[in-house]
Motif scaffolding. Structure first.
Motif, PDB file in Angstrom:
ATOM      1  N   ARG A   3       5.248 -14.185   4.586  1.00 56.59           N
ATOM      2  CA  ARG A   3       5.191 -13.689   3.213  1.00 56.59           C
ATOM      3  C   ARG A   3       4.928 -12.195   3.095  1.00 56.59           C
ATOM      4  O   ARG A   3       5.244 -11.592   2.076  1.00 56.59           O
ATOM      5  CB  ARG A   3       4.174 -14.476   2.399  1.00 56.59           C
ATOM      6  N   LEU A   4       4.372 -11.550   4.140  1.00 51.86           N
ATOM      7  CA  LEU A   4       4.068 -10.123   4.081  1.00 51.86           C
ATOM      8  C   LEU A   4       5.058  -9.245   4.836  1.00 51.86           C
ATOM      9  O   LEU A   4       5.343  -8.128   4.416  1.00 51.86           O
ATOM     10  CB  LEU A   4       2.660  -9.845   4.636  1.00 51.86           C
ATOM     11  N   LEU A   5       5.541  -9.736   5.973  1.00 51.51           N
ATOM     12  CA  LEU A   5       6.349  -8.900   6.867  1.00 51.51           C
ATOM     13  C   LEU A   5       7.582  -9.637   7.371  1.00 51.51           C
ATOM     14  O   LEU A   5       7.608 -10.866   7.410  1.00 51.51           O
ATOM     15  CB  LEU A   5       5.516  -8.475   8.089  1.00 51.51           C
ATOM     16  N   VAL A   6       8.565  -8.843   7.784  1.00 51.57           N
ATOM     17  CA  VAL A   6       9.724  -9.349   8.518  1.00 51.57           C
ATOM     18  C   VAL A   6       9.755  -8.572   9.828  1.00 51.57           C
ATOM     19  O   VAL A   6       9.578  -7.352   9.830  1.00 51.57           O
ATOM     20  CB  VAL A   6      11.044  -9.112   7.749  1.00 51.57           C
ATOM     21  N   MET A   7       9.954  -9.270  10.953  1.00 53.06           N
ATOM     22  CA  MET A   7       9.968  -8.602  12.259  1.00 53.06           C
ATOM     23  C   MET A   7      11.298  -8.868  12.954  1.00 53.06           C
ATOM     24  O   MET A   7      11.708 -10.012  13.099  1.00 53.06           O
ATOM     25  CB  MET A   7       8.817  -9.093  13.134  1.00 53.06           C
ATOM     26  N   TYR A   8      11.944  -7.778  13.360  1.00 53.45           N
ATOM     27  CA  TYR A   8      13.176  -7.843  14.137  1.00 53.45           C
ATOM     28  C   TYR A   8      12.871  -7.406  15.561  1.00 53.45           C
ATOM     29  O   TYR A   8      12.147  -6.420  15.753  1.00 53.45           O
ATOM     30  CB  TYR A   8      14.240  -6.893  13.567  1.00 53.45           C
ATOM     31  N   VAL A  23       7.226  -6.837  -0.527  1.00 56.02           N
ATOM     32  CA  VAL A  23       6.485  -6.390  -1.707  1.00 56.02           C
ATOM     33  C   VAL A  23       5.075  -6.980  -1.721  1.00 56.02           C
ATOM     34  O   VAL A  23       4.125  -6.312  -2.154  1.00 56.02           O
ATOM     35  CB  VAL A  23       7.254  -6.766  -3.000  1.00 56.02           C
ATOM     36  N   GLN A  24       4.898  -8.188  -1.217  1.00 53.88           N
ATOM     37  CA  GLN A  24       3.587  -8.839  -1.214  1.00 53.88           C
ATOM     38  C   GLN A  24       2.575  -8.122  -0.326  1.00 53.88           C
ATOM     39  O   GLN A  24       1.377  -8.376  -0.422  1.00 53.88           O
ATOM     40  CB  GLN A  24       3.704 -10.304  -0.771  1.00 53.88           C
ATOM     41  N   ALA A  25       3.034  -7.217   0.562  1.00 51.74           N
ATOM     42  CA  ALA A  25       2.118  -6.478   1.440  1.00 51.74           C
ATOM     43  C   ALA A  25       1.316  -5.442   0.661  1.00 51.74           C
ATOM     44  O   ALA A  25       0.277  -4.981   1.130  1.00 51.74           O
ATOM     45  CB  ALA A  25       2.895  -5.807   2.565  1.00 51.74           C
ATOM     46  N   LYS A  26       1.774  -5.106  -0.511  1.00 56.83           N
ATOM     47  CA  LYS A  26       1.082  -4.128  -1.351  1.00 56.83           C
ATOM     48  C   LYS A  26      -0.310  -4.642  -1.706  1.00 56.83           C
ATOM     49  O   LYS A  26      -0.479  -5.780  -2.145  1.00 56.83           O
ATOM     50  CB  LYS A  26       1.898  -3.913  -2.628  1.00 56.83           C
ATOM     51  N   GLY A  27      -1.313  -3.825  -1.461  1.00 59.58           N
ATOM     52  CA  GLY A  27      -2.678  -4.177  -1.827  1.00 59.58           C
ATOM     53  C   GLY A  27      -3.394  -5.085  -0.844  1.00 59.58           C
ATOM     54  O   GLY A  27      -4.541  -5.475  -1.082  1.00 59.58           O
TER      55      GLY A  27
END
Length: 115
Positions: free
Chosen positions: A26-31, A86-90
């Motif tokens: 939900r916070l990050l995507v990793m390649y 976007v959910q990583a904000k805050g």
């Protein structure tokens, strides 16, 4: 970052996006893409959708610090691109670190970490 450099050029990012594998939470995507060297290269992407420059830079610093402190657990020879959602904000450091470790485990690139 003792063992790692940075991905800076757009063509390097595009190569990882095009030929690498990805997992997301939900916070990050990793390649991830193997780079054929003995060192990792980390690239961080934070879109304008996340917030203004202050917010984006804070998220970038949280991701970079999470990686730096856990770098010794990551397998070597990889290009890693982390994209913030976007959910990583805050979010606080622990949330970002947890997401980074979780994605590393999904990719099977975390070695020697007990948790």
């Amino acid at each position: 970052m003792i063992y790692s450099g940075s991905l800076k050029k757009n063509r390097d990012f595009q190569e990882v996006y095009k030929h690498g594998t990805s997992y997301a939470d939900r916070l990050l995507v990793m390649y991830i893409l193997e780079n054929g060297t003995d060192a990792n290269r980390l690239g961080i992407s934070v879109s304008k959708k996340v917030g203004n420059s202050v917010v984006r830079h804070r998220v970038t610093r949280l991701i970079r610090e999470s990686y730096r402190l856990n770098e010794r657990f990551f397998q070597r020879g990889l290009d890693i691109v982390v994209v913030a959602r976007v959910q990583a904000k805050g979010k606080v450091y622990r949330d970002v670190e947890s997401a980074l470790i979780h994605l590393g485990k999904l990719h099977h690139i975390i070695i020697g970490r007990k948790e």
